[in-house]
Scaffold this active site. Structure first.
Site, PDB file in Angstrom:
ATOM      1  N   ASN A 166      11.050 -39.169  10.925  1.00 42.41           N
ATOM      2  CA  ASN A 166      12.214 -38.549  10.878  1.00 42.41           C
ATOM      3  C   ASN A 166      11.606 -37.118  11.227  1.00 42.41           C
ATOM      4  O   ASN A 166      11.387 -36.395  10.219  1.00 42.41           O
ATOM      5  CB  ASN A 166      13.318 -39.014   9.878  1.00 42.41           C
ATOM      6  CG  ASN A 166      14.575 -38.167   9.881  1.00 42.41           C
ATOM      7  OD1 ASN A 166      14.687 -37.642  10.881  1.00 42.41           O
ATOM      8  ND2 ASN A 166      15.078 -37.818   8.797  1.00 42.41           N
ATOM      9  N   TRP A 167      11.609 -36.312  12.269  1.00 36.05           N
ATOM     10  CA  TRP A 167      11.309 -35.270  12.576  1.00 36.05           C
ATOM     11  C   TRP A 167      12.471 -34.180  12.032  1.00 36.05           C
ATOM     12  O   TRP A 167      11.943 -32.484  11.701  1.00 36.05           O
ATOM     13  CB  TRP A 167      10.807 -35.047  13.773  1.00 36.05           C
ATOM     14  CG  TRP A 167       9.670 -35.922  14.136  1.00 36.05           C
ATOM     15  CD1 TRP A 167       8.341 -36.439  13.374  1.00 36.05           C
ATOM     16  CD2 TRP A 167       9.049 -35.245  15.634  1.00 36.05           C
ATOM     17  NE1 TRP A 167       7.704 -36.532  14.002  1.00 36.05           N
ATOM     18  CE2 TRP A 167       7.619 -36.057  15.503  1.00 36.05           C
ATOM     19  CE3 TRP A 167       9.669 -34.790  16.731  1.00 36.05           C
ATOM     20  CZ2 TRP A 167       7.324 -36.191  16.663  1.00 36.05           C
ATOM     21  CZ3 TRP A 167       8.316 -35.058  17.687  1.00 36.05           C
ATOM     22  CH2 TRP A 167       7.305 -35.774  17.472  1.00 36.05           C
ATOM     23  N   LYS A 168      13.675 -35.220  11.597  1.00 38.38           N
ATOM     24  CA  LYS A 168      14.870 -33.762  11.725  1.00 38.38           C
ATOM     25  C   LYS A 168      14.507 -32.965  12.528  1.00 38.38           C
ATOM     26  O   LYS A 168      14.839 -33.144  13.517  1.00 38.38           O
ATOM     27  CB  LYS A 168      14.097 -33.126  10.165  1.00 38.38           C
ATOM     28  CG  LYS A 168      13.971 -34.626   9.101  1.00 38.38           C
ATOM     29  CD  LYS A 168      14.606 -33.770   7.563  1.00 38.38           C
ATOM     30  CE  LYS A 168      14.339 -34.995   6.973  1.00 38.38           C
ATOM     31  NZ  LYS A 168      14.064 -35.135   5.540  1.00 38.38           N
TER      32      LYS A 168
ATOM     33  N   HIS B 218      22.642 -41.550   7.076  1.00 41.71           N
ATOM     34  CA  HIS B 218      20.791 -40.191   6.513  1.00 41.71           C
ATOM     35  C   HIS B 218      21.285 -39.897   5.452  1.00 41.71           C
ATOM     36  O   HIS B 218      23.086 -38.797   5.718  1.00 41.71           O
ATOM     37  CB  HIS B 218      20.264 -40.096   7.464  1.00 41.71           C
ATOM     38  CG  HIS B 218      19.165 -39.101   6.302  1.00 41.71           C
ATOM     39  ND1 HIS B 218      18.972 -37.777   5.856  1.00 41.71           N
ATOM     40  CD2 HIS B 218      18.042 -39.186   7.227  1.00 41.71           C
ATOM     41  CE1 HIS B 218      18.143 -37.495   6.008  1.00 41.71           C
ATOM     42  NE2 HIS B 218      17.404 -38.367   6.202  1.00 41.71           N
TER      43      HIS B 218
ATOM     44  N   GLU C   3      21.342 -36.198   4.410  1.00 39.21           N
ATOM     45  CA  GLU C   3      21.716 -34.704   5.397  1.00 39.21           C
ATOM     46  C   GLU C   3      22.877 -35.505   6.160  1.00 39.21           C
ATOM     47  O   GLU C   3      23.713 -34.223   6.667  1.00 39.21           O
ATOM     48  CB  GLU C   3      20.656 -34.851   6.046  1.00 39.21           C
ATOM     49  CG  GLU C   3      19.361 -34.102   4.633  1.00 39.21           C
ATOM     50  CD  GLU C   3      18.340 -34.390   5.288  1.00 39.21           C
ATOM     51  OE1 GLU C   3      17.586 -34.125   6.627  1.00 39.21           O
ATOM     52  OE2 GLU C   3      17.141 -34.508   4.261  1.00 39.21           O
TER      53      GLU C   3
ATOM     54  N   GLU D 296      16.625 -44.656   0.078  1.00 39.25           N
ATOM     55  CA  GLU D 296      16.462 -43.424   0.171  1.00 39.25           C
ATOM     56  C   GLU D 296      16.913 -42.526  -1.066  1.00 39.25           C
ATOM     57  O   GLU D 296      18.180 -41.891  -0.614  1.00 39.25           O
ATOM     58  CB  GLU D 296      16.611 -42.352   2.072  1.00 39.25           C
ATOM     59  CG  GLU D 296      15.319 -42.857   2.807  1.00 39.25           C
ATOM     60  CD  GLU D 296      15.980 -42.281   4.237  1.00 39.25           C
ATOM     61  OE1 GLU D 296      15.315 -41.869   3.678  1.00 39.25           O
ATOM     62  OE2 GLU D 296      16.769 -41.729   4.326  1.00 39.25           O
TER      63      GLU D 296
ATOM     64  N   GLY E 152      12.384 -34.479   0.184  1.00 38.62           N
ATOM     65  CA  GLY E 152      11.732 -33.498   0.341  1.00 38.62           C
ATOM     66  C   GLY E 152      10.360 -32.995  -0.940  1.00 38.62           C
ATOM     67  O   GLY E 152       9.674 -31.953  -0.418  1.00 38.62           O
TER      68      GLY E 152
ATOM     69  N   SER F 165      10.118 -38.536  -0.270  1.00 38.65           N
ATOM     70  CA  SER F 165       8.697 -37.825   0.109  1.00 38.65           C
ATOM     71  C   SER F 165       7.524 -38.751  -0.205  1.00 38.65           C
ATOM     72  O   SER F 165       6.706 -38.871  -0.807  1.00 38.65           O
ATOM     73  CB  SER F 165       8.797 -37.428  -1.344  1.00 38.65           C
ATOM     74  OG  SER F 165       9.658 -36.864  -2.309  1.00 38.65           O
TER      75      SER F 165
ATOM     76  N   GLY G  22       9.855 -37.539   6.404  1.00 43.59           N
ATOM     77  CA  GLY G  22      10.407 -36.446   6.795  1.00 43.59           C
ATOM     78  C   GLY G  22       9.460 -35.630   6.933  1.00 43.59           C
ATOM     79  O   GLY G  22       8.924 -35.533   7.809  1.00 43.59           O
TER      80      GLY G  22
HETATM   81  P1  PGA Z   1      10.845 -37.004   3.060  1.00 51.23           P
HETATM   82  O1  PGA Z   1      12.267 -36.782   3.837  1.00 51.23           O
HETATM   83  O2  PGA Z   1      10.114 -37.766   3.172  1.00 51.23           O
HETATM   84  O3  PGA Z   1      11.040 -35.009   4.125  1.00 51.23           O
HETATM   85  O4  PGA Z   1      11.477 -36.838   1.662  1.00 51.23           O
HETATM   86  C1  PGA Z   1      12.254 -38.612   4.492  1.00 51.23           C
HETATM   87  C2  PGA Z   1      14.147 -38.813   5.208  1.00 51.23           C
HETATM   88  O5  PGA Z   1      14.503 -38.398   4.353  1.00 51.23           O
HETATM   89  O6  PGA Z   1      14.085 -39.676   4.868  1.00 51.23           O
END
Ligand code: PGA
Length: 251
Positions: free
Chosen positions: A8-10, A95, A97, A165, A171, A210, A231
């Site tokens: 997930n490159w966001k 997700h 976010e 998640e 993060g 994470s 992420g």
């Molecule tokens: P992260 O994000 O690996 O940076 O914790 C995972 C996600 O939000 O899908």
């Protein structure tokens, strides 16, 4: 059965040039890992160009979000049908976010159903923002899960991927313990089986938050998950390569 890793490159990287570089490095790493199905979720604006130029089989593509309507007056949105046309086979739904900026359980219900009706695989993301000793997070998870799959017919439940998640762990560098994930996986499966009967056992469960090369193998071994959503580590080619290598050694 192959493990699944979703990158997930966001909202990264900032230019297509860098996205291409990251993709090429990721592709190289993926080619060395036969037992891993890699799903890359780039920013939607990069999706078509990356997927159209990829000729291999090991990598699939996802969008990080999409609208449940097929077309219409939705300024700034992209539809699941458009995502499919651009090369995506998977849609991340709900997700944290997205939930943080207003996506509701009802939106996730519509998106999961819309994705399945277009033969795309929904990755329904669920997770509590915090935990207390009273175990309230289990009710939050049940609520998000049951709402998201409400319109899924029994014949299609095995096509849904559930990504747990825990928002409080996203993060950073430390995952939840594999033991706690195991408990959560049992809870998720039990909840799905409660509605669908035995076929509910077929639901695929991923862990996200994470995940990195330092903790993925323990989670894979003891967390009762089929794979991960990754992420920030997925946008660091060196670390992501190390993560795939570590999983490969494990399998
Ligand atoms: P992260 O994000 O690996 O940076 O914790 C995972 C996600 O939000 O899908």
């Amino acid at each position: 059965m192959k493990s699944i890793v979703v990158a997930n490159w966001k909202m990264n990287p900032p230019t297509f040039r860098e996205a291409k570089k990251l993709f090429d490095a990721t592709k190289k790493a993926a080619e060395r890992c036969r037992d891993i199905s890699l799903i890359i979720a780039p920013p939607a604006i990069y999706l078509h160009e990356l997927s159209a130029n990829y000729k291999g089989k090991r990598i699939s593509f996802a969008v990080q979000n999409a609208h449940s309507e097929e077309s219409g007056a939705q300024t700034g949105e992209i539809s699941i049908a458009q995502a499919r046309d651009a090369g995506a086979g998977y849609v991340l739904v709900g997700h944290s976010e997205r939930r943080a900026v207003g996506e509701t359980n009802d939106d996730t219900r519509k998106k999961v159903a819309a994705a399945l009706s277009l033969k795309m695989t929904p990755v329904l993301c669920i997770g509590e923002t915090s935990r207390s000793s009273s175990g309230e997070h289990f009710s939050i998870i049940a609520e998000q899960l049951l709402a998201g799959i409400r319109d899924v017919p029994p014949a299609k439940i095995s096509k849904v991927i559930i990504a747990y998640e825990p928002v409080w762990a996203i993060g950073g560098e430390t995952t939840m313990s594999p033991r706690d994930m195991h408990t959560m996986a049992i809870f998720i499966r039990k909840t799905v089986v409660g509605v669908y009967g035995d076929v509910g056992h077929k639901v695929t469960i991923l862990y996200g938050a994470s995940v990195g090369e330092q903790n993925a193998t323990a989670m894979m071994r003891d967390g009762d998950v089929r794979g991960f959503i990754v992420g920030h580590v997925s946008t660091n080619a060196e670390r992501f390569t190390a993560l795939l290598q570590a999983l490969k050694k494990e399998s």
